[in-house]
Write a protein that holds these residues in place. Sequence first.
Motif, PDB file in Angstrom:
ATOM      1  N   THR A 200      18.415  56.089  51.179  1.00  0.00           N
ATOM      2  CA  THR A 200      19.175  54.909  50.801  1.00  0.00           C
ATOM      3  C   THR A 200      20.203  55.293  49.759  1.00  0.00           C
ATOM      4  OG1 THR A 200      19.024  52.636  49.975  1.00  0.00           O
ATOM      5  CG2 THR A 200      17.549  54.244  48.985  1.00  0.00           C
ATOM      6  N   ASN A 201      21.154  54.399  49.554  1.00  0.00           N
ATOM      7  CA  ASN A 201      22.232  54.646  48.601  1.00  0.00           C
ATOM      8  C   ASN A 201      22.434  53.406  47.745  1.00  0.00           C
ATOM      9  OD1 ASN A 201      23.497  57.359  49.438  1.00  0.00           O
ATOM     10  ND2 ASN A 201      23.391  56.252  51.373  1.00  0.00           N
ATOM     11  N   GLY A 202      23.151  53.601  46.646  1.00  0.00           N
ATOM     12  CA  GLY A 202      23.547  52.488  45.803  1.00  0.00           C
ATOM     13  C   GLY A 202      25.001  52.136  46.043  1.00  0.00           C
ATOM     14  N   ARG A 203      25.392  50.974  45.483  1.00  0.00           N
ATOM     15  CA  ARG A 203      26.779  50.531  45.677  1.00  0.00           C
ATOM     16  C   ARG A 203      27.140  49.555  44.561  1.00  0.00           C
ATOM     17  NH1 ARG A 203      27.742  47.326  51.083  1.00  0.00           N
ATOM     18  NH2 ARG A 203      26.341  45.897  49.988  1.00  0.00           N
ATOM     19  N   ILE A 204      28.403  49.593  44.164  1.00  0.00           N
ATOM     20  CA  ILE A 204      28.968  48.615  43.241  1.00  0.00           C
ATOM     21  C   ILE A 204      29.923  47.729  44.036  1.00  0.00           C
ATOM     22  CG2 ILE A 204      30.382  48.262  41.179  1.00  0.00           C
ATOM     23  CD1 ILE A 204      27.723  49.513  40.539  1.00  0.00           C
ATOM     24  N   MET A 205      29.864  46.431  43.777  1.00  0.00           N
ATOM     25  CA  MET A 205      30.803  45.494  44.380  1.00  0.00           C
ATOM     26  C   MET A 205      31.416  44.635  43.283  1.00  0.00           C
ATOM     27  SD  MET A 205      28.752  44.255  47.822  1.00  0.00           S
ATOM     28  CE  MET A 205      30.163  43.381  48.471  1.00  0.00           C
ATOM     29  N   TRP A 206      32.637  44.165  43.525  1.00  0.00           N
ATOM     30  CA  TRP A 206      33.232  43.226  42.579  1.00  0.00           C
ATOM     31  C   TRP A 206      33.841  42.055  43.336  1.00  0.00           C
ATOM     32  CZ3 TRP A 206      35.109  48.215  43.213  1.00  0.00           C
ATOM     33  CH2 TRP A 206      36.405  48.368  43.701  1.00  0.00           C
ATOM     34  N   HIS A 207      33.943  40.942  42.624  1.00  0.00           N
ATOM     35  CA  HIS A 207      34.402  39.690  43.223  1.00  0.00           C
ATOM     36  C   HIS A 207      35.712  39.274  42.568  1.00  0.00           C
ATOM     37  CE1 HIS A 207      34.385  35.514  44.617  1.00  0.00           C
ATOM     38  NE2 HIS A 207      33.453  35.862  45.473  1.00  0.00           N
ATOM     39  N   LEU A 208      36.666  38.877  43.396  1.00  0.00           N
ATOM     40  CA  LEU A 208      37.998  38.544  42.903  1.00  0.00           C
ATOM     41  C   LEU A 208      38.220  37.041  42.766  1.00  0.00           C
ATOM     42  CD1 LEU A 208      40.004  41.202  44.941  1.00  0.00           C
ATOM     43  CD2 LEU A 208      39.219  41.331  42.581  1.00  0.00           C
ATOM     44  N   GLY A 209      37.182  36.242  43.005  1.00  0.00           N
ATOM     45  CA  GLY A 209      37.303  34.803  42.812  1.00  0.00           C
ATOM     46  C   GLY A 209      37.965  34.117  43.993  1.00  0.00           C
ATOM     47  N   GLY A 210      37.969  32.794  43.947  1.00  0.00           N
ATOM     48  CA  GLY A 210      38.584  32.016  45.015  1.00  0.00           C
ATOM     49  C   GLY A 210      38.464  30.537  44.727  1.00  0.00           C
ATOM     50  N   GLU A 211      39.549  29.801  44.917  1.00  0.00           N
ATOM     51  CA  GLU A 211      39.549  28.368  44.667  1.00  0.00           C
ATOM     52  C   GLU A 211      38.764  27.617  45.729  1.00  0.00           C
ATOM     53  OE1 GLU A 211      40.728  25.802  42.479  1.00  0.00           O
ATOM     54  OE2 GLU A 211      40.378  27.544  41.226  1.00  0.00           O
ATOM     55  N   SER A 212      38.914  28.023  46.962  1.00  0.00           N
ATOM     56  CA  SER A 212      38.200  27.347  48.039  1.00  0.00           C
ATOM     57  C   SER A 212      36.918  28.101  48.366  1.00  0.00           C
ATOM     58  CB  SER A 212      39.074  27.256  49.291  1.00  0.00           C
ATOM     59  OG  SER A 212      39.263  28.542  49.853  1.00  0.00           O
ATOM     60  N   VAL A 213      35.997  27.406  49.024  1.00  0.00           N
ATOM     61  CA  VAL A 213      34.768  28.050  49.450  1.00  0.00           C
ATOM     62  C   VAL A 213      35.065  29.184  50.421  1.00  0.00           C
ATOM     63  CG1 VAL A 213      32.590  27.705  50.667  1.00  0.00           C
ATOM     64  CG2 VAL A 213      33.403  25.971  49.056  1.00  0.00           C
ATOM     65  N   ALA A 214      36.038  28.975  51.307  1.00  0.00           N
ATOM     66  CA  ALA A 214      36.402  30.018  52.269  1.00  0.00           C
ATOM     67  C   ALA A 214      36.920  31.262  51.555  1.00  0.00           C
ATOM     68  CB  ALA A 214      37.441  29.486  53.249  1.00  0.00           C
ATOM     69  N   GLN A 215      37.757  31.074  50.544  1.00  0.00           N
ATOM     70  CA  GLN A 215      38.259  32.217  49.776  1.00  0.00           C
ATOM     71  C   GLN A 215      37.129  32.901  49.030  1.00  0.00           C
ATOM     72  OE1 GLN A 215      41.242  30.133  47.400  1.00  0.00           O
ATOM     73  NE2 GLN A 215      42.861  31.300  48.393  1.00  0.00           N
ATOM     74  N   PHE A 216      36.281  32.109  48.416  1.00  0.00           N
ATOM     75  CA  PHE A 216      35.186  32.655  47.610  1.00  0.00           C
ATOM     76  C   PHE A 216      34.290  33.555  48.446  1.00  0.00           C
ATOM     77  CE2 PHE A 216      30.934  32.540  45.786  1.00  0.00           C
ATOM     78  CZ  PHE A 216      31.176  32.737  44.442  1.00  0.00           C
ATOM     79  N   ASP A 217      34.037  33.152  49.693  1.00  0.00           N
ATOM     80  CA  ASP A 217      33.085  33.883  50.533  1.00  0.00           C
ATOM     81  C   ASP A 217      33.599  35.239  50.997  1.00  0.00           C
ATOM     82  OD1 ASP A 217      31.211  31.915  50.290  1.00  0.00           O
ATOM     83  OD2 ASP A 217      31.650  30.945  52.204  1.00  0.00           O
ATOM     84  N   VAL A 218      34.891  35.513  50.882  1.00  0.00           N
ATOM     85  CA  VAL A 218      35.421  36.784  51.389  1.00  0.00           C
ATOM     86  C   VAL A 218      36.088  37.630  50.302  1.00  0.00           C
ATOM     87  CG1 VAL A 218      35.754  35.854  53.704  1.00  0.00           C
ATOM     88  CG2 VAL A 218      37.633  35.722  52.058  1.00  0.00           C
ATOM     89  N   SER A 219      36.081  37.164  49.060  1.00  0.00           N
ATOM     90  CA  SER A 219      36.846  37.852  48.007  1.00  0.00           C
ATOM     91  C   SER A 219      36.049  38.966  47.352  1.00  0.00           C
ATOM     92  CB  SER A 219      37.320  36.838  46.966  1.00  0.00           C
ATOM     93  OG  SER A 219      38.228  35.932  47.519  1.00  0.00           O
ATOM     94  N   TYR A 220      35.571  39.908  48.154  1.00  0.00           N
ATOM     95  CA  TYR A 220      34.789  41.031  47.651  1.00  0.00           C
ATOM     96  C   TYR A 220      35.529  42.343  47.888  1.00  0.00           C
ATOM     97  CZ  TYR A 220      30.649  37.961  47.708  1.00  0.00           C
ATOM     98  OH  TYR A 220      29.752  36.960  47.492  1.00  0.00           O
ATOM     99  N   SER A 221      35.273  43.294  47.010  1.00  0.00           N
ATOM    100  CA  SER A 221      35.640  44.688  47.266  1.00  0.00           C
ATOM    101  C   SER A 221      34.432  45.562  46.962  1.00  0.00           C
ATOM    102  CB  SER A 221      36.824  45.129  46.405  1.00  0.00           C
ATOM    103  OG  SER A 221      38.033  44.556  46.858  1.00  0.00           O
ATOM    104  N   GLU A 222      34.322  46.672  47.698  1.00  0.00           N
ATOM    105  CA  GLU A 222      33.202  47.591  47.528  1.00  0.00           C
ATOM    106  C   GLU A 222      33.687  48.931  47.001  1.00  0.00           C
ATOM    107  OE1 GLU A 222      30.810  48.027  51.010  1.00  0.00           O
ATOM    108  OE2 GLU A 222      31.155  45.978  51.678  1.00  0.00           O
TER     109      GLU A 222
END
Length: 782
Positions: free
Chosen positions: A109-131
Amino acid sequence: MPALTHSAELLVPAAADFATVTLNNPWDMADNSDVYPLLWTHNLAAATATGGVMTGTPRDTDPHFWAHFPQIARTTTTLDNPFNPIDANRFTKVSFYMWLPETMTVGSTNGRIMWHLGGESVAQFDVSYSEAPIFPVYPGWHHYTVDLKAITQTSLLAGQRWSGPWAGQVSGIRIDPSLGAALPFKIGWIRLVDGSDQTSKLSTPLVKTAALRVASDKYAKDLAVTTLARQADGSFDFGNLPPDTYKVAPLSDEDYTLAVRGAAWNMASVNDFNWASRSGWVNEGISNGKFQGATANADPYLLMDIPGDKPVDASKYRYMRIKMDVSSVPAQEAGLLVWWGSKPADFSGGNSGFIPIQVGEKEYVIDMGSKAGWAGMIKALRIDPLNGPNAGSGVTVKISSVRLTKTATSELEAVTYLADTVRVNPPPQVTLLAPSFFSGNDYARTVLGRSWDMKDTFSTPNYANLLNADFVKSIPDLGLTGNFFRGVSQPAAGGATEGDPAVFFTFQQNAKPIDASRFRLMRVRMYVPFDSADQNELTVGAVARLSWKETDFNSFVTYDMPLLPGLRDIWVDMPKVRVEGNTGVWGAELIRYLRIDPFEFRPSRPFYLGGASLHTLPTVSSVLPLSISLAGHPNAKFTVRVYIDDVEVQKTQDLRTGLAGLDVALGSVSAGQHTLKVCAEDGLNQGCTTLAVPFVRTNDAAAVSTTDAESLFAWVEALAPGLLKPNGEASGDIAGFYARCYAQSGQCIAVKDNRTYYFDGKALVDFGSSSPLIAQAKAAGF
């Protein structure tokens, strides 16, 4: 810059990190305040933090941990659970100490860091990730560091998510400790540090020292935390490490495994290998400091462990040294072969050519530097002990050690800790006890004459859509006693999405409406039973709302306030609240209706209210009394600076850890609203805190007469019978206050400069201007 002297505890300033600087609460896992309490956000069945260790129990094969959880789209930010974006241009390196169970297989297995860029709408919030790129993780305690600023989309594997770089304002950051594996984990600390901070450096006169092995006794005796490489200026940077006392052992750069990897390939455990990727063996394992296994096919091999952030510099380390014992040499055996590559699990960089082997133990020294392709940074090493058509004939292979060295003949270096210890100095932590959200006048107490204390029906003039309601003295679920309003919602009617329970604090209050230009800090103490590990609870109703009306014909409703577990004080700065439709703000209006909707569940569900209040901003006149708590190095002397509107107005020196009271003169500060910041310095670090709302300076500084003060004291005693004991104590001048103190209960009430104060035996609380309180006391006949 401090230097190693072989005889002292050396103090190194802690580097600035986000949680300490911005949140005033380092992610040191001291208590549960370091764990966002909605367990579903971490995909955990349980999580606790105490004594410097956070323990997580996964609920499936995707456990993760949000060090900083982003604000959920279209929700209200409350003062008790504020959201602070991360300045990703400043805080660029994440470093953490994590434990995984010894039962895990290295490489599985491996580890991972992710960050979230925020979002005004629920649709934006659900996809605003980077790995970030995945990295290997290991059993036991290990230190991991990721340079977030250096990550680009081109460094990712196919299928990894990318919504934008680590830059600007980032909403959240999370750690995935074991991708695809339901492993329990522990986190000792997390630091998101300022990548440009150069203050946490240590120099050494030991010119041959190329690295420092850094160990701590916090988690286990002499447990190595990390290995620090010598910087270009000759120093060692402790910036990624949290405040603690560390032992250090100087190392040369002769051996890659000690100087860079941080641990020798000495066959102490399977951690020396990428164990999950071994092939061609039976009965293999580690025993008595040796790898031992029997070959089972014509291509048996082992992959050495090379951490992703610690590759082998081929220009420096050219000798591969393998101490190996084989039980026999099969017919047509070609010999030992080593492969390498510049990417993990990629061995296309080249090979050593066949090295003849012999029966018995021998150290095989391979001059890798003479081989074509041995160049750059090596991230993959594979050892094939035997090669040939009969290599899989059950030959027993034992390996005692593997080394990568600068020279062909050096011995493995001994690790010897110095008498010196290095203490990474904790920055001072300042907690502002007063003024606080409670400091201003309370509408219910000062205007209505009775608190919303949930003792009786006065506390809740009206409610709606409840099956039943009552005033109770306990919350059995939590084992708490006190005064509570308990309501049970009616189930949703057919076609409705919720039962719409509501409790009104004011209802058609035409005689004494709320002056919204004065009263703005709303507090509701509430408990709603719900499952914090189930995300569906949020989507089906685990949210509260505040609502108000000026007349019977207009209504304003806040965005959802996600519920948090337990009995909590929800604090809302009403002028800053987000309102549905973005229409209407809390400002100059006279509010006649004010209510809370405790949740939006369809089925019937209980809830408890433990009190509510609506306060003005903290208000002072000529003097701002501060009550603070200081924490840091136990021997530190602190200098405390007070800033109003970012201008220093007072400096106090030689304060110690613990509680302190300061009177800040406001001579040149104009009437009106102002910001407040308090900073403490200890000679190495600075720590600051701010009051989350403005305070108000007034020109109302007329002294309260002793007659009025006596009326006020008597009225307060009558409002709280049995609290202040014994009643009717003598009043007098105490430290500049006119006060009445109660010997039995250890409390005081006092006035000064037309301000009223309450002392609970520990801290002084400012109850606001005395004038309206005296007016109420006289109206009540005192």
